[in-house]
Design an enzyme around this catalytic site. Structure first.
Site, short mmCIF file in Angstrom:
data_model
loop_
_atom_site.label_atom_id
_atom_site.label_comp_id
_atom_site.label_asym_id
_atom_site.label_seq_id
_atom_site.Cartn_x
_atom_site.Cartn_y
_atom_site.Cartn_z
N SER A 33 0.91 -1.12 0.22
CA SER A 33 -0.06 -0.08 -0.06
C SER A 33 0.70 1.19 -0.04
O SER A 33 2.02 1.19 0.64
CB SER A 33 -1.00 -0.08 1.28
OG SER A 33 -1.95 -0.96 1.20
N SER B 261 3.37 -3.53 7.86
CA SER B 261 3.23 -4.09 9.40
C SER B 261 4.48 -4.66 9.92
O SER B 261 5.13 -5.41 9.00
CB SER B 261 2.04 -5.36 9.43
OG SER B 261 0.86 -4.76 9.24
N GLU C 87 -3.11 -14.40 1.72
CA GLU C 87 -3.59 -13.28 2.95
C GLU C 87 -5.17 -13.49 3.33
O GLU C 87 -5.40 -13.42 4.48
CB GLU C 87 -3.42 -12.10 2.42
CG GLU C 87 -3.67 -11.02 3.36
CD GLU C 87 -3.32 -9.49 2.88
OE1 GLU C 87 -3.50 -8.75 3.71
OE2 GLU C 87 -3.11 -9.30 1.62
#
Length: 380
Positions: free
Chosen positions: A125, A157, A240
């Protein structure tokens, strides 16, 4: 090894090693504590062999069905033995790196990830390219022996704990959309990488904004083909939304059992409470049924695709319904109470608000189902 025997042996081992594997911290715990314990649990499972099943021998695994990995994650999350978000990163990234990296590279880099000695992260992203990955602008330019990367990523993350990052970059023309994207496996300690942690509303530094300033990446770190990164991304996204969600579903099941226990102990199991709890159970079972089918399709070697958006929609509904119901049936606990249980409920409740965003927003997932699975066409 067949899954039934594997689960029996695994649960016996987990019971026998409960003292070593139980988190040493109270309540929600700090990020540092979670990551240290995650590494401990991963290492123990690897040394015992259970953490190697389901992975190919070429990366230090013992072979066998991917179902065996799903069983390990399910048992770990149902027992609350490791941070579920950290646990899922290996399922998101390792299968794709094994598939697309040069064999000698994956043979060298994946085993430390399996053992818990390393953490990896995912650089997809961007501030102006979230669910629409085809519009990303972080650029990789060819140079002698590799690429030079410059740009910005967000919502990355665990980068502060990571050694590697699977990074999507723009290598084609700015308007080339998905045709000009290249995937690279980048060392996080490379000169030119800086990051700023982002605190979430549940008080954790789970994410970061990451800056790449003329970062050199060796040519051996190419995943797949140059300008072929879209295929890599499309391989990652179903993982995912498949095995990782199966693991998270085990966490939701555990927290559902906790809710039943606490409401029963409070002596407030009215008809309305029972009805609310029943709706939560239906949501969890609907997701688990769908997710179980996804695990078996993955184990059979079927190609996962856009249909995993259904899994994402269902787990979002189950997670948010569970913790909204906990807030209603445990009045004041989330808002005002102190102590370990209250801290856990508060953390889970606040984190559940992101369930309709992470892994692809709810709106995007419904659009995918409508257009690509139900063939309803574009919006009018």
């Amino acid at each position: 090894m067949d899954p039934e025997t594997f689960r029996r042996d695994l649960t016996a081992w987990l019971d026998a090693n409960a003292d070593e594997l139980t988190p040493p911290y109270q309540g929600a715990g700090s990020m540092d504590a979670h990551m240290a314990h995650y590494s401990n649990v991963k290492g123990a499972l690897f040394d015992a062999g259970f953490g190697r099943y389901g992975w190919p021998e070429s990366v230090g695994g013992l072979g066998g069905s991917p179902l065996l990995r799903a069983i390990v994650g399910e048992e770990i999350n149902f027992r609350g033995l490791a941070d579920p978000n950290a646990w899922t990163m290996i399922e998101v990234l390792a299968p794709t790196v094994i598939e697309f990296a040069p064999p000698e590279l994956s043979a060298r880099l994946v085993p430390p990830f399996l053992r818990g000695e390393e953490m990896w992260c995912q650089g997809f992203s961007e501030p102006d390219a979230g669910s629409d990955l085809a519009s990303l602008s972080c650029r990789a330019s060819k140079t002698d022996g590799g690429w030079v990367v410059s740009g910005q990523k967000i919502w990355t993350s665990f980068i502060q704990y990571s050694q590697r990052c699977v990074l999507l970059t723009r290598t084609g023309e700015p308007d080339s959309a998905h045709r000009g994207i290249t995937a690279l496996l980048v060392d996080v300690d490379s000169p030119g990488i800086t990051y700023s942690p982002i605190e979430t509303m549940h008080g954790r530094l789970d994410f970061a904004e990451v800056y790449y300033d003329e970062v050199f990446v060796p040519e051996e770190r190419l995943l797949g083909e140059e300008d072929g990164g879209w295929q890599v991304a499309m391989d990652i996204l179903p993982y995912e939304r498949s095995t990782t969600f199966w693991h998270r579903g085990a966490l939701l099941h555990r927290r559902f059992c906790d809710l039943i226990t606490q409401v029963s102990d409070a002596g407030d199991f009215s008809d309305s409470s029972a009805q609310a709890v029943g709706q939560v159970l239906l949501s969890i079972l609907a997701f688990r049924s769908r997710s179980r089918d996804t695990q078996y399709r993955l184990a059979e070697g079927q190609q996962l695709g856009v249909e995993t958006s259904i899994d994402k929609i269902l787990i979002t509904s189950a997670e948010q319904k569970l913790f909204e119901t906990a807030r209603d049936l445990l009045p004041g606990v989330i808002e005002f109470d102190e102590g370990r249980d209250a801290e856990m409920w508060r953390t889970d409740y606040l984190y559940s608000k992101a369930a309709s965003i992470y892994g692809g927003t709810a709106e995007i997932q419904r659009n995918i189902v409508a257009r690509r699975l139900l063939d309803l066409g574009p919006e009018s």
